[in-house]
Enzyme design. Sequence first.
Site, PDB file in Angstrom:
ATOM      1  N   LYS A  68       0.814  -1.217   0.000  1.00 28.80           N
ATOM      2  CA  LYS A  68       0.000   0.000   0.000  1.00 28.80           C
ATOM      3  C   LYS A  68       0.854   1.275   0.000  1.00 28.80           C
ATOM      4  O   LYS A  68       0.529   2.229  -0.707  1.00 28.80           O
ATOM      5  CB  LYS A  68      -0.932  -0.013   1.228  1.00 28.80           C
ATOM      6  N   ARG A  76     -10.827   4.261   9.422  1.00 25.49           N
ATOM      7  CA  ARG A  76     -10.640   2.896   9.905  1.00 25.49           C
ATOM      8  C   ARG A  76     -11.917   2.338  10.513  1.00 25.49           C
ATOM      9  O   ARG A  76     -11.939   1.188  10.942  1.00 25.49           O
ATOM     10  CB  ARG A  76      -9.522   2.882  10.943  1.00 25.49           C
ATOM     11  N   ARG A 131      10.390 -12.854   4.351  1.00 23.84           N
ATOM     12  CA  ARG A 131      11.324 -11.731   4.192  1.00 23.84           C
ATOM     13  C   ARG A 131      12.567 -11.928   5.065  1.00 23.84           C
ATOM     14  O   ARG A 131      12.454 -12.282   6.238  1.00 23.84           O
ATOM     15  CB  ARG A 131      10.579 -10.453   4.613  1.00 23.84           C
ATOM     16  N   ARG A 188      12.968  -9.815  10.675  1.00 22.45           N
ATOM     17  CA  ARG A 188      12.490  -8.749  11.566  1.00 22.45           C
ATOM     18  C   ARG A 188      11.567  -9.350  12.611  1.00 22.45           C
ATOM     19  O   ARG A 188      10.809 -10.265  12.311  1.00 22.45           O
ATOM     20  CB  ARG A 188      11.730  -7.698  10.752  1.00 22.45           C
ATOM     21  N   ARG A 209      -2.633  -9.104  12.838  1.00 20.89           N
ATOM     22  CA  ARG A 209      -2.797  -7.806  12.152  1.00 20.89           C
ATOM     23  C   ARG A 209      -3.789  -7.928  10.997  1.00 20.89           C
ATOM     24  O   ARG A 209      -4.590  -7.025  10.750  1.00 20.89           O
ATOM     25  CB  ARG A 209      -1.432  -7.306  11.643  1.00 20.89           C
TER      26      ARG A 209
HETATM   27  P1  AMP Z   1      -0.601   2.722  10.446  1.00 20.97           P
HETATM   28  O1  AMP Z   1       0.739   3.294  10.127  1.00 20.97           O
HETATM   29  O2  AMP Z   1      -1.696   3.189   9.521  1.00 20.97           O
HETATM   30  O3  AMP Z   1      -0.597   1.205  10.573  1.00 20.97           O
HETATM   31  O4  AMP Z   1      -1.006   3.273  11.898  1.00 20.97           O
HETATM   32  C1  AMP Z   1      -0.209   3.037  13.035  1.00 20.97           C
HETATM   33  C2  AMP Z   1      -1.048   3.209  14.292  1.00 20.97           C
HETATM   34  O5  AMP Z   1      -1.572   4.559  14.357  1.00 20.97           O
HETATM   35  C3  AMP Z   1      -2.300   2.335  14.359  1.00 20.97           C
HETATM   36  O6  AMP Z   1      -2.021   1.047  14.882  1.00 20.97           O
HETATM   37  C4  AMP Z   1      -3.197   3.130  15.295  1.00 20.97           C
HETATM   38  O7  AMP Z   1      -2.782   2.994  16.648  1.00 20.97           O
HETATM   39  C5  AMP Z   1      -2.885   4.558  14.875  1.00 20.97           C
HETATM   40  N1  AMP Z   1      -3.800   4.996  13.799  1.00 20.97           N
HETATM   41  C6  AMP Z   1      -3.469   5.300  12.504  1.00 20.97           C
HETATM   42  N2  AMP Z   1      -4.543   5.676  11.803  1.00 20.97           N
HETATM   43  C7  AMP Z   1      -5.594   5.620  12.660  1.00 20.97           C
HETATM   44  C8  AMP Z   1      -6.982   5.867  12.534  1.00 20.97           C
HETATM   45  N3  AMP Z   1      -7.520   6.234  11.356  1.00 20.97           N
HETATM   46  N4  AMP Z   1      -7.760   5.713  13.638  1.00 20.97           N
HETATM   47  C9  AMP Z   1      -7.236   5.336  14.810  1.00 20.97           C
HETATM   48  N5  AMP Z   1      -5.941   5.062  15.002  1.00 20.97           N
HETATM   49  C10 AMP Z   1      -5.109   5.200  13.939  1.00 20.97           C
END
Ligand code: AMP
Length: 231
Positions: free
Chosen positions: A13, A99, A138, A173, A184
């Site tokens: 992504k 989300r 990986r 990793r 996840r």
């Molecule tokens: P990401 O890099 O998109 O995987 O986001 C990393 C972390 O940021 C997530 O695990 C959440 O804790 C928080 N986070 C990112 N985007 C959101 C969102 N739209 N709503 C709530 N938490 C978010």
Amino acid sequence: MNAVLFGPPGSGKGTQARAVCERFAMAHVSTGDLLREAVADQTDLGRQAQAIMAAGKLVPDDLVGGIVRERIARETIANERRSACGGNERGILFDGYPRNLEQARFLDACLQDFGTRIDAAAVLEIAEEELVKRICGRRLCSNDPCGGSYNIYSMPPREEGKCDRCGSDLIRRKDDNEETLRERLAVYSGQTAPILGYYEEKDLLIRVAANGSVSDVRGSLLSGIAAKCGV
Ligand code: AMP
């Protein structure tokens, strides 16, 4: 033109988001990146979000909504300046947001306040087993500056466990393990499925098969977005 991009961990992504922003001259707004910046800067928001993010939970909607609204406001002002100088306006590609359904509705309301809307929502689709192979296969070079990166299934090193470039040991990793990945993925599909329905009902959804090469996926994604947005 504004769009949303969804994709499970390991679907590529991030790479595809960059390609979309380049092709359609959009700003990339990743709430994960914005939150990580806030944590690094130890802002009020960062302090509140830090422990929640470390636990892998969702940051409360009002906190994330606040930063999203602020970014939309900033982009709107920048667009007004661009138009005043005869330039082209720049849309936004949202990555990691929304989300949940509340966030999807908030995003629509917010964009409407600024006189714009979501034109397309693209989702990268790939079988779970393929993601497990991509991520759990990986292997990285333990010699950091070398940057060697392999996959035991699709791009194995010449000698097992050794870097082709510098001969150092290859390592895995810590979070590239199957248990963490499956967790996840379960979180992703639990959160994402209802939002996809939301965009499907509005006829904005584009499903892109993401099991091909980076350039094949990019081609399908870009042409899907272009067709949906009529550009
Ligand atoms: P990401 O890099 O998109 O995987 O986001 C990393 C972390 O940021 C997530 O695990 C959440 O804790 C928080 N986070 C990112 N985007 C959101 C969102 N739209 N709503 C709530 N938490 C978010």
